[in-house]
Write an enzyme that holds these catalytic residues in place. Sequence first.
Site: not given
Ligand code: CMP
Length: 139
Positions: A10, A50, A113, A116, A127
């Site tokens: 990311k 998403y 984070n 993904h 995906e």
């Molecule tokens: P990902 O596995 O990419 O799938 C959905 C994403 O939404 C997740 O990782 C996080 O990066 C994001 N996400 C999930 N919960 C939150 C939250 N509470 N606030 C902001 N982003 C979130």
Amino acid sequence: ALERTFSIIKPDATRRNLTGKINAKFEEAGLRIIAQKRIHLTKAQAGEFYKVHASRPFYDELCEFMASAPIVAQVLEGEGAILKNREVMGATNPADAAPGTIRAEFAESVGENSVHGSDAPDTAKEEIAYFFSGLELVG
Ligand code: CMP
């Protein structure tokens, strides 16, 4: 069984030049990077990817973030690749991620984070197809 999963490095991670360190974690776990490209998504493209999260309160923020800098889209192959990748990534929230996982070491917050990964075989297939053609998968 030999499986394929879809992975994204990311914007928070590409910004900090962490692509190589994250790829080393995948390779050390026995995951093979069989396709990889660096791209800069538009917010609309991030929103399409998403769309299952469209009703979540963080959806707009998530799409903005995913379009804020380049990502690296990848296909990882290995024995039980979907679960293995989820283990290597660690929990979504870095505060809950086990020591040594990518998110424990690199993630900045639950939103930013670093990686993904697909959560199941059907989403992995979907995906992968969103980002890659069959010809680009070199196993
Ligand atoms: P990902 O596995 O990419 O799938 C959905 C994403 O939404 C997740 O990782 C996080 O990066 C994001 N996400 C999930 N919960 C939150 C939250 N509470 N606030 C902001 N982003 C979130």
